[in-house]
Write a protein that holds these residues in place. Sequence first.
Motif, PDB file in Angstrom:
ATOM      1  N   THR A  40       0.691 -25.887   0.465  1.00 27.78           N
ATOM      2  CA  THR A  40       0.110 -25.214   1.622  1.00 27.78           C
ATOM      3  C   THR A  40      -1.415 -25.197   1.509  1.00 27.78           C
ATOM      4  O   THR A  40      -1.981 -25.513   0.449  1.00 27.78           O
ATOM      5  CB  THR A  40       0.607 -23.766   1.701  1.00 27.78           C
ATOM      6  OG1 THR A  40       0.143 -23.071   0.526  1.00 27.78           O
ATOM      7  CG2 THR A  40       2.128 -23.697   1.772  1.00 27.78           C
ATOM      8  N   LYS A  41      -2.068 -24.793   2.580  1.00 31.88           N
ATOM      9  CA  LYS A  41      -3.531 -24.685   2.568  1.00 31.88           C
ATOM     10  C   LYS A  41      -3.977 -23.725   1.465  1.00 31.88           C
ATOM     11  O   LYS A  41      -4.932 -23.998   0.732  1.00 31.88           O
ATOM     12  CB  LYS A  41      -4.032 -24.201   3.929  1.00 31.88           C
ATOM     13  CG  LYS A  41      -5.548 -24.081   4.060  1.00 31.88           C
ATOM     14  CD  LYS A  41      -5.924 -23.697   5.493  1.00 31.88           C
ATOM     15  CE  LYS A  41      -7.444 -23.642   5.668  1.00 31.88           C
ATOM     16  NZ  LYS A  41      -8.041 -22.509   4.919  1.00 31.88           N
ATOM     17  N   GLU A  42      -3.263 -22.606   1.330  1.00 30.75           N
ATOM     18  CA  GLU A  42      -3.612 -21.627   0.305  1.00 30.75           C
ATOM     19  C   GLU A  42      -3.441 -22.207  -1.090  1.00 30.75           C
ATOM     20  O   GLU A  42      -4.268 -21.982  -1.988  1.00 30.75           O
ATOM     21  CB  GLU A  42      -2.735 -20.384   0.474  1.00 30.75           C
ATOM     22  CG  GLU A  42      -3.170 -19.214  -0.388  1.00 30.75           C
ATOM     23  CD  GLU A  42      -2.322 -17.968  -0.168  1.00 30.75           C
ATOM     24  OE1 GLU A  42      -2.768 -16.875  -0.550  1.00 30.75           O
ATOM     25  OE2 GLU A  42      -1.189 -18.098   0.373  1.00 30.75           O
ATOM     26  N   VAL A  43      -2.366 -22.987  -1.293  1.00 38.00           N
ATOM     27  CA  VAL A  43      -2.125 -23.623  -2.588  1.00 38.00           C
ATOM     28  C   VAL A  43      -3.208 -24.641  -2.896  1.00 38.00           C
ATOM     29  O   VAL A  43      -3.742 -24.694  -4.022  1.00 38.00           O
ATOM     30  CB  VAL A  43      -0.728 -24.281  -2.614  1.00 38.00           C
ATOM     31  CG1 VAL A  43      -0.612 -25.271  -3.771  1.00 38.00           C
ATOM     32  CG2 VAL A  43       0.359 -23.223  -2.710  1.00 38.00           C
ATOM     33  N   LEU A  44      -3.566 -25.470  -1.922  1.00 35.48           N
ATOM     34  CA  LEU A  44      -4.579 -26.500  -2.151  1.00 35.48           C
ATOM     35  C   LEU A  44      -5.931 -25.876  -2.489  1.00 35.48           C
ATOM     36  O   LEU A  44      -6.666 -26.383  -3.355  1.00 35.48           O
ATOM     37  CB  LEU A  44      -4.694 -27.407  -0.928  1.00 35.48           C
ATOM     38  CG  LEU A  44      -3.458 -28.268  -0.630  1.00 35.48           C
ATOM     39  CD1 LEU A  44      -3.621 -28.988   0.699  1.00 35.48           C
ATOM     40  CD2 LEU A  44      -3.192 -29.258  -1.752  1.00 35.48           C
ATOM     41  N   GLU A  45      -6.256 -24.772  -1.837  1.00 31.93           N
ATOM     42  CA  GLU A  45      -7.508 -24.082  -2.159  1.00 31.93           C
ATOM     43  C   GLU A  45      -7.475 -23.521  -3.578  1.00 31.93           C
ATOM     44  O   GLU A  45      -8.468 -23.596  -4.312  1.00 31.93           O
ATOM     45  CB  GLU A  45      -7.755 -22.957  -1.154  1.00 31.93           C
ATOM     46  CG  GLU A  45      -8.142 -23.454   0.242  1.00 31.93           C
ATOM     47  CD  GLU A  45      -8.263 -22.330   1.246  1.00 31.93           C
ATOM     48  OE1 GLU A  45      -7.893 -21.175   0.901  1.00 31.93           O
ATOM     49  OE2 GLU A  45      -8.721 -22.603   2.376  1.00 31.93           O
ATOM     50  N   ALA A  46      -6.331 -22.982  -3.964  1.00 35.30           N
ATOM     51  CA  ALA A  46      -6.196 -22.432  -5.317  1.00 35.30           C
ATOM     52  C   ALA A  46      -6.248 -23.540  -6.365  1.00 35.30           C
ATOM     53  O   ALA A  46      -6.874 -23.380  -7.423  1.00 35.30           O
ATOM     54  CB  ALA A  46      -4.894 -21.643  -5.434  1.00 35.30           C
ATOM     55  N   LEU A  47      -5.605 -24.669  -6.087  1.00 30.66           N
ATOM     56  CA  LEU A  47      -5.674 -25.808  -7.003  1.00 30.66           C
ATOM     57  C   LEU A  47      -7.116 -26.261  -7.188  1.00 30.66           C
ATOM     58  O   LEU A  47      -7.548 -26.548  -8.314  1.00 30.66           O
ATOM     59  CB  LEU A  47      -4.820 -26.966  -6.483  1.00 30.66           C
ATOM     60  CG  LEU A  47      -3.310 -26.876  -6.703  1.00 30.66           C
ATOM     61  CD1 LEU A  47      -2.597 -27.973  -5.920  1.00 30.66           C
ATOM     62  CD2 LEU A  47      -2.953 -26.968  -8.183  1.00 30.66           C
ATOM     63  N   GLY A  48      -7.849 -26.325  -6.087  1.00 30.11           N
ATOM     64  CA  GLY A  48      -9.249 -26.712  -6.175  1.00 30.11           C
ATOM     65  C   GLY A  48     -10.060 -25.724  -6.997  1.00 30.11           C
ATOM     66  O   GLY A  48     -10.942 -26.116  -7.776  1.00 30.11           O
ATOM     67  N   GLY A  49      -9.742 -24.451  -6.859  1.00 33.69           N
ATOM     68  CA  GLY A  49     -10.446 -23.437  -7.620  1.00 33.69           C
ATOM     69  C   GLY A  49     -10.170 -23.506  -9.109  1.00 33.69           C
ATOM     70  O   GLY A  49     -11.051 -23.211  -9.932  1.00 33.69           O
ATOM     71  N   LEU A  50      -8.939 -23.894  -9.484  1.00 37.43           N
ATOM     72  CA  LEU A  50      -8.576 -23.958 -10.906  1.00 37.43           C
ATOM     73  C   LEU A  50      -8.795 -25.338 -11.524  1.00 37.43           C
ATOM     74  O   LEU A  50      -8.729 -25.480 -12.750  1.00 37.43           O
ATOM     75  CB  LEU A  50      -7.114 -23.541 -11.100  1.00 37.43           C
ATOM     76  CG  LEU A  50      -6.885 -22.058 -11.443  1.00 37.43           C
ATOM     77  CD1 LEU A  50      -7.370 -21.147 -10.327  1.00 37.43           C
ATOM     78  CD2 LEU A  50      -5.421 -21.787 -11.759  1.00 37.43           C
ATOM     79  N   ALA A  51      -9.051 -26.346 -10.693  1.00 34.56           N
ATOM     80  CA  ALA A  51      -9.196 -27.717 -11.191  1.00 34.56           C
ATOM     81  C   ALA A  51     -10.233 -27.865 -12.302  1.00 34.56           C
ATOM     82  O   ALA A  51     -10.020 -28.650 -13.238  1.00 34.56           O
ATOM     83  CB  ALA A  51      -9.514 -28.659 -10.029  1.00 34.56           C
TER      84      ALA A  51
END
Length: 628
Positions: free
Chosen positions: A21-32
């Motif tokens: 989801t959009k929320e997941v993709l944003e979180a992945l980017g934050g933790l990358a």
Amino acid sequence: MSKEEIIIRDQLKETYADVYTKEVLEALGGLAPFNQEVKKLMEIRLRRRKERAQNGKRIDFLNPETNIPGSNIKVQDARAGNFEGAVIPSDLQRQWIQGTGPGAKPNAPLESSIRNVAYALLSGADGWMFDGEDALGQVTTMSLDNQRNLKLAIHGSPVFLSVAERVAGQMNAWSKAFFGEEKITDWRSQLGFTTKIFRARGLHLDDRHIELAGGNSFSAAIADLTLYVTNNYRALMDAGSSVVLYLPKIQTAEEAGLWNRLITALEEHLGLAIGTVKVYVLVEQLEATFQLMEIRAVLGKHFVGYNTGRWDYINSVSDALSWDQEFINPNIESIGMTYGYMRNYEDRVRRAVNTPDRQGNYALWQGGMEPNIPVGSDAGVQSSMEKALAGAGREQREGASGKWVAHWKMVHIVRPVWERVGEPNQMGRKFPPLGYSPEDAAGLVLLEEAPRTIRGARNLLSVGLQYGNAFGQGMQAAALKPADFFGNDDVLYLMEDMATGEIRLSILWEWLHKKAVITENDPESGVKAGDVFTLELFERLLREEYDKLLNASDKDVHDSSKTTTLPIARQIVDVYVKDSTKIPWFIDLLNINLNNYNQKEAEKRIKLYVKHLKETGQRITANLDFSA
């Protein structure tokens, strides 16, 4: 840290838009940005392993006057409980039985695949660890199917509820035949009984579907943590449930500290209070047993308990002492939880959880896995269930607050062991304080006299081959037994996961490269007590056990696997056991051959891995078939 671009392969971002989801993709980017830290610690892990082997140095305790690496917590403070820990939430206070298993099936449509979750949540287990790691197949998109199924179940989707209603009827039919009564009286309310727990993949694995821009492989641990928590935290919390993870394969407090920073960063990104996510740690690595209080301390408000398993831990002991020619394990059947180094490992864990933190909080100890399932002859089932109950009773008496089972049918068989006692847990039981002496260290690698036989070698080979084959088929959790017992219903299939294949090949590697001495005569092979386990003997046994699998019925070895994944499993076993360089993980060679059924391609990939390991000291962990 700056965000890095996430690349998801083969249009999976669109196919699994409900997972990514959009929320997941944003979180992945934050933790990358943490991906680089994960890689660095895994390099340090391998370097430490190599240096110990070169210097003949055993693992030891940390210097109490130093800080835990990567933290500002002094080792001595951690050991004394001078840190802020967690209060155990209400839905984890009683965890007499936790079931374990994946929430998805390989190559199955949704309504079939999600049945796994329904069985789990209707089982009557106090908690269920939905596995993203050792028990979850990784072929095709299974890791994403697992995430999707869990999200649908946790959110109470119509498709899940429809499946659950049908599954409840089937489970009741079985329980009425086995127990004489139905166990599920109200299937809807039953779905809310079991605490949902998720096991993420370890720091040592890479995700198969995500890369960073530039082609850098992406940590499976970060992917699993982010997808599960981000997709489900609201629904779990709205239902009054905790957000709970199991963290696997941690070797040091420094690695646990990285997990803690990852979880904290995700909580901050999602706007959650620090400590919202709770974690159990599986004590699966020898080195972790030397740093139990330090691991508790760095995980702080996230940490709720330890689990003591068998297979992974034995494998880690074998691997950590691969350089020591005097350290040779006996038959795997002899290495139970009361054997030498296993007994001392379990004892340290129970002492660690019963050491209070600064606020006087204790932690939970969840006992090990019961692999038996009640399927076989009446005599076989009765005998195996008696052993299961005896094992559970021993753990309860030793101080465990509960244990694991590998199949839903075992829940109501084993749970009464704790139910009869009635206490929700055993936190705060008095045990001697942890010691850090040379004698304590020696106890953690203590060998005791036990048989080392040709029958034992056959069992190691047969089960190792079958687990490699099951892995290639997408069934990392499978009910198996040695080929010589196919057709014998008095010997039950054991429901186990990938870790049991790891240790079996580790022991075979020891026997071959350390010239293990066989302890009993074996008329069938002509081997006598006192003979050495040689290369010729290994190759002969491998041929014979492999032929048994080729000739087995489809029930025991799927016919379709005999020309696809089974030959590749044989290649991997052959290379792993015979190579003088001890490969860190059997699973590595399987991972690089997922979805590959070409034996020549498998040979090429295996050679590539071994060459890369010897020349660089690094493993290949990326998906070799990744295409953006």
